[in-house]
Design a protein around this motif. Structure first.
Motif, short mmCIF file in Angstrom:
data_model
loop_
_atom_site.label_atom_id
_atom_site.label_comp_id
_atom_site.label_asym_id
_atom_site.label_seq_id
_atom_site.Cartn_x
_atom_site.Cartn_y
_atom_site.Cartn_z
N CYS A 37 3.51 2.25 2.99
CA CYS A 37 3.87 1.06 3.77
C CYS A 37 5.38 1.03 4.01
N TYR B 293 -4.02 -0.08 7.97
CA TYR B 293 -4.73 -0.58 9.15
C TYR B 293 -4.52 0.26 10.40
N CYS C 251 0.86 -1.18 0.00
CA CYS C 251 0.00 0.00 0.00
C CYS C 251 0.90 1.24 0.00
N ASN D 191 4.82 -3.55 12.74
CA ASN D 191 3.86 -2.53 12.30
C ASN D 191 2.59 -2.55 13.15
N CYS E 83 2.36 -9.68 4.94
CA CYS E 83 2.33 -8.84 3.74
C CYS E 83 3.60 -9.00 2.91
N CYS F 51 1.96 1.02 8.88
CA CYS F 51 0.95 0.34 8.07
C CYS F 51 -0.24 1.28 7.99
S1 SF4 Z 1 1.71 -3.79 6.04
FE1 SF4 Z 1 -0.13 -2.52 5.95
S2 SF4 Z 1 0.41 -0.89 4.57
FE2 SF4 Z 1 1.89 -2.49 4.25
S3 SF4 Z 1 1.09 -3.68 2.56
FE3 SF4 Z 1 0.41 -4.64 4.45
S4 SF4 Z 1 -1.61 -3.73 4.81
FE4 SF4 Z 1 -0.59 -2.43 3.34
#
Ligand code: SF4
Ligand SMILES: Cc1ncc(C[n+]2csc(CCOP(=O)(O)OP(=O)(O)O)c2C)c(N)n1
Ligand SMILES: [Mg+2]
Lengths: 242, 360
Positions: A22, A216, A19, A122, A52, A213
């Protein structure tokens, strides 16, 4: 004209799936810069986590495997013990390392495995939709703590560096952050040291990286880094723990 | 000729692993397989390999995962409750096409059960155990000599098909002592370089070993590729031992420890002229279906004997499409079916043993 900024050799020329705002992408890049600086790309084996960053191998241009959720330190142990002259590092999120994989990280650290762990804190489970992580702050709202984390039901934020710092097998534990350029440079220094330790055979090194992050945290990219720099560091002080 | 030594099954298995070129062992203590890690803790170091007592079975199987992806021959061992914990890792090994040998010296279950011999993990071993459409090859030794010989075979099969192989023993096989001869040499497979390993990308393109395949078509294709390999294995690797296949009207079916008891029953009844034989599966997956299909025509009925409440019996019925009656006799909880019980069972089926005249 001198080139002063370029893509590290170890990173693939590819847009990431992260995102906007991030921290994972920044940490990936810093790792690749260090890998280039140390000239270890061709003797490196990285381990991507479940989280992620699971497809980190789409961005890293060296040998990479992918461990089951939380098992990165055990997989790293198997690789490093079998190929002691290669450089082995694991990349883990806070759910991966601090919840489901707590036993594996503590025992790899306690054995003093000569490996490097990059731990991206995060404060949420990014991949599964922003649920509470062991590192979630008290009062922080997540998908599974809609009115904020309460210590009475969910316990306290887990301090991984503090916890590991008491183990004699740990050669180095530092917490850094990537919320602004100065801190990214410090993060790079720490990550470099964590790899150098392994090259020198000093034992287990971990760098915890506080990382935004925005998705979220429910914040804009700008506010997310601000939150990390102002709020998160209060609960998770930066510095060398061992 | 190699000389015979007296050893327990667990130690024979461990020594054979070393001879087969296994250079990585990780495990967590659990009875009745503790002789394996104890033996490895000394022998593996002499052989220049790695021995690790892990923090859990989860960690052990994932250490094996790590070692295997570097190209090493790697093994872990445990017993039933510990094998349950390894299932996650076994699924990942299968998904990443990584060879590994996993030893299950079965004990009584479910739950903590007891430490007595059992065969109640058959379903878990041959039907998958972990998540996803995968198989592992399952090998069932029946003597200390086979604990050695089939261990060597297991490493070869794991490398040949790039998949996990489970050796399914029980507490008796693991702990009883028998003379054993280490005459087998490591096969050509153990010497072949592996061109898929991760060891740093020097002089080649970087490689990735992973199991995440987000694209549906790609994941389906990968599954189809695995299934194709499984069919090849079913075709080429079925193994079993048959005694009195030519003229038997009734066939006992048993593997591992129970096959030894069943075998003495067969020999006893043969002496009084009874037309009875035994099929002893050596590979439980692939199940030796071909042998069953072949014998199905001449055999009138089957009696499956297990130390479980009836697990392998399902595969026997499937192998013959339920074309003949398949009976079952099993004991559990660490009880071992004895000869008299089996004979009584045969009597109940067909008045087979003619015990009155036997008793004189
Ligand atoms: S850690 Fe959070 S900001 Fe990064 S890709 Fe995952 S959901 Fe998206
Ligand atoms: C055994 C298992 N349990 C649960 C999951 C689902 N899952 C995937 S990622 C994840 C949490 C990841 O959180 P974290 O480690 O903090 O990484 P992030 O996505 O935040 O970077 C979970 C629970 C899984 N893949 N496997
Ligand atoms: Mg996280």
């Amino acid at each position: 004209m001198d080139k002063i900024f370029e893509k590290p050799e170890s990173i693939r020329d590819k847009e990431t799936h992260y995102c906007p705002g991030c921290g994972h992408g920044i940490v990936h890049r810093v790792i690749c810069e260090v890998v280039d600086d140390l000239g270890i790309r061709e003797k490196l084996i990285g381990i991507a986590p479940v989280g992620c960053a699971v497809i980190a191998y789409d961005y890293w241009d060296f040998d990479v495997t992918e461990a089951a959720h939380g098992r990165v330190p055990a997989v790293a142990t198997g690789i490093k013990r079998s190929l002691p002259d290669r450089i082995v590092f694991g990349y883990q999120g806070d759910g991966d390392l601090g919840a489901i994989g707590t036993a594996e990280i503590i025992h790899a650290a306690n054995r003093g495995e000569n490996i490097t762990i990059i731990f991206v804190n995060n404060t949420v489970y990014g991949m599964t939709g922003g649920q509470m992580a062991p590192t979630t702050l008290i009062k922080q709202k997540t998908a599974t703590t809609p009115s904020g984390r309460e210590q009475k039901t969910h316990g306290f934020p887990l301090k991984v560096c503090e916890l590991l710092s008491v183990l004699p097998g740990v050669a180095y534990a530092e917490r850094v952050s990537v919320h602004n350029p100065q801190n990214v440079l410090k993060a790079k220094k720490a990550i470099k040291k964590a790899f150098e330790n392994q090259i020198k055979g000093l034992g287990f090194s971990i760098v915890e990286v506080l990382s935004p992050c925005p998705t979220y945290l429910g914040l804009s990219s700008k506010d997310a880094v601000k939150w990390v720099g102002e709020e998160l560091v209060k609960e998770y002080p930066l510095g060398v723990f061992r | 000729m190699a000389k015979k030594v007296l050893m327990c099954g667990n130690e024979a298995l461990a020594e054979a692993a070393i001879i087969a070129g296994c250079r990585f062992y990780a495990g967590y203590p659990i009875t009745p397989q503790n002789e394996i890690p104890a033996y490895m803790s000394k022998r593996m170091l002499e052989a220049g390999g790695v021995f690790l007592q892990s923090e859990s079975e989860l960690a052990a199987i994932n250490m094996v995962f790590g070692s295997s992806l570097t190209g090493a021959r790697a093994m872990t061992s445990s017993s039933s409750p510990g094998i349950s914990l390894k299932q996650e890792g076994i699924s990942y090994l299968a998904a990443c096409e990584l060879p590994a040998v996993i030893v299950n010296i079965m004990r009584g279950g479910p739950g903590l059960g007891n430490i007595a011999p059992s065969q109640s993990d058959y379903f878990q071993a041959v039907k998958g155990g972990g998540h996803g459409d995968y198989h592992q090859i399952v090998i069932a030794p029946a003597s200390v000599q086979e604990m050695a010989d089939l261990t060597m075979l297991s490493f070869d099969l794991a490398d040949k098909y790039r998949m996990p192989v489970m050796i399914l023993g029980d507490g008796i096989l693991g702990q009883m002592m028998e003379p054993v001869e280490f005459s087998l040499q490591p096969s050509a497979f153990s010497l072949q370089p592996k061109d898929w390993i991760l060891d740093g990308c020097k002089g080649r393109k970087p490689r990735v070993i992973k199991s995440l395949i987000l694209n549906e078509t790609e994941l389906e294709n990968f599954n189809l590729k695995l299934q194709k390999r499984y069919r090849e294995i079913k075709d080429k690797e079925q193994r079993c031992e048959v005694l009195y296949g030519e003229d038997s009207e009734i066939m006992l079916v048993a593997y591992g420890t129970t096959s030894r008891v069943a075998r003495s029953v067969v020999e006893k009844l043969r002496k009084i002229g009874k037309k009875i034989g035994i099929i002893r599966p050596i590979t439980l997956w692939p199940f030796p279906e071909r042998t069953f299909k072949k014998l199905e025509k001449s055999v009138k009925s089957f009696l499956v004997v297990e130390m479980s409440c009836g697990q392998m019996i399902e595969d026997v019925k499937l192998a013959i499409d339920c074309a003949k009656p398949v009976h079952f006799y099993g004991r559990t909880g660490g009880k071992i079916p004895d000869e008299d019980e089996i004979i009584k069972e045969l009597d109940a089926i067909s008045g087979f043993s003619d015990r009155r005249s036997d008793r004189g």
